[in-house]
Structures are given as C-alpha cells and as structure tokens.
Design a protein around this motif. Structure first.
Motif: not given
Length: 275
Positions: A26-29, A233-236
C-alpha cells in the motif's frame, strides 16, 4: 511455495510487477495498518453469510476464556501481596518512591499476565476448537471461490502451534514486564509493547492455517509477513484490542479466523490472479 507472479515470460508487461509473495505494498504503512484492521472487520461481516458456522466458533472460545479469566481474577486478587514480596528493597524508602516502584511492578506483572493470557487464549482455543475453526476456514475459502486447499492442518499441528505460540508469548510478556518497570512511563510503555508484540504473534498464528494449507513454507511465510508488516500488524493489533473488551475474545475469535483467511487470500491468491 508461493508461486512467482512476476511478468517473466509475459511479453509487453511491466517488468517491475512484483511476485505473489510480495505484491505492491500500500501507499503508506499507516494505510496498510488500517487495511489490516479492516481485514478483521471483514471477518465480522462473515457472520451475515454463514451465521451457523461462525456461531460454532464461540463454543471453544467461551470454554477457554472462562478458565483463563478465572486465573486472571485470581492473580488480580493476590497482586498486592505478590508486589510486596518482590519489592522488599522498597520497604525503607519514602512512601512516594516506594509507591511508584510498586505501582510500576504491579502494572508490569499485570501487563505480562495479559500478554500470556491473550496468547494462551488464541493458542488453546485454536487447539481445542480445531474442528470448529476448520469449518470456518473452509467456509471462507469456499465463499471466496475456487477449490479449498487441502495441505497441512490437523490436530497435532495445532498442538505444536499452540506450544510455539505460548513460548513466544512468554518472551513477549517478559519484554513487556521489563519495560513496565521503567519509572513513570513504564505502565504506558509496557502496555503499548504488550499490545504490539501480542498483535504480531496473533497475526502470525491466525494466518498460518491458510498459508500452510497452500504449501507455503516457513521461509516464504516470513517473507510475506515482512513484505506486508504493517498490514499483518494492523490485523493483529485490532484483534488484540478486541480481546481486551469484556467477552470480546469470545466474540472475536470466529471473526479473527475468517478475517485472517481473507487476508491471506487477498495477498496470495487474489493478487496473483490479478497480476
């Protein structure tokens, strides 16, 4: 193995096209992190498609959560005594400093315990509920289209995964506990570290079923996670934060299994098909 989706042998296409293991990030973290959180939301949305299958996933989660919650309550009740026992050096200190040290120690112990409980909950629930979560995983795969992969899986693999996850969770708990001992900022620092490390471990464990079933080996799984670190990490982290809500762990577990399956499909199958 994750198949190479680079355009080699496909004349006229952009040679910068990435492979299926590491599609264009994606474009950014931050955006990727939010996409990972949305993967969990898509898991919750699967309730509307297969409510019966999803409801079955509440059973093992409720059993394990009851046992672990009882342990956490017992720890909370005995926490003052434990803190006093591990901080005898502060007995002769001025009241303010002794209080700061003991609050930091109590916060560190509680944060470490929450990490252990969160990781143990996922590991034990996936192990105890293997037949239930296998049904959810298969239902998501079938709903997304195509054949359901048949590689890997099984009860003994879930046992080994549970042992490995709990061991890594203990290390994460130790790290969070040590950071929690830092005066003043230790409570916040330890809590953030605990949520972040636990979230990463949860994402790793929850996505392993769909990856192993496709024959993706450990090295390729690590490569995939590195290429999409923020999304995993976002999912977790989103899953872990839901676990912290009262009864949230029970309600979230079926959605976490469904969401992790969709996450893997979007990275390994859908991107490869679109390439």
């Amino acid at each position: 193995m994750i198949q190479d989706a680079s355009p080699s042998g496909r004349g006229g296409q952009d040679e910068s096209m990435p492979d299926a293991a590491a599609p264009n990030p994606p474009a950014s973290a931050p955006r990727s992190f939010l996409v990972g959180a949305r993967d969990l939301a898509r898991g919750f949305a699967f309730w509307s498609r297969r409510p019966g299958v999803m409801a079955s996933g509440l059973i093992p989660a409720a059993i394990v959560a009851t046992v672990l919650l009882a342990g956490l309550i017992a720890l909370g009740a005995s926490l003052p005594g434990i803190v006093d026992a591990i901080t005898p050096f502060a007995d002769g200190w001025p009241g303010l400093w002794a209080g700061i040290v003991r609050v930091a120690a109590g916060t560190a112990l509680l944060g470490a315990a929450i990490v252990v409980v969160a990781v143990s909950f996922t590991a034990l629930t996936l192990m105890v509920g293997e037949p239930f979560y296998d049904r959810i995983w298969r239902a998501v795969e079938a709903d997304a289209g195509g054949s359901v992969p048949e590689g890997g899986g099984g009860f003994w693999r879930s046992v080994l995964d549970a042992v490995g996850l709990i061991a890594r969770g203990l290390l994460a708990a130790l790290a969070a506990a040590l950071l929690g001992l830092v005066p003043v900022v230790g409570g916040v620092l330890g809590s953030v570290t605990a949520v972040t490390l636990t979230g990463w471990l949860l994402a790793d464990e929850l996505t392993s079923r769909a990856l192993v079933a496709r024959g993706v080996g450990p090295a390729d799984r690590r490569r995939l996670r590195r290429a999409h670190r923020a999304r995993f990490l976002g999912f977790g982290v989103a899953t872990q934060l839901c676990f912290l809500v009262p009864l949230g762990a029970v309600a979230t577990m079926p959605a976490a299994v469904a969401g992790s399956t969709r996450l893997v499909r979007s990275l390994v199958v859908d991107d490869a098909s679109a390439a």
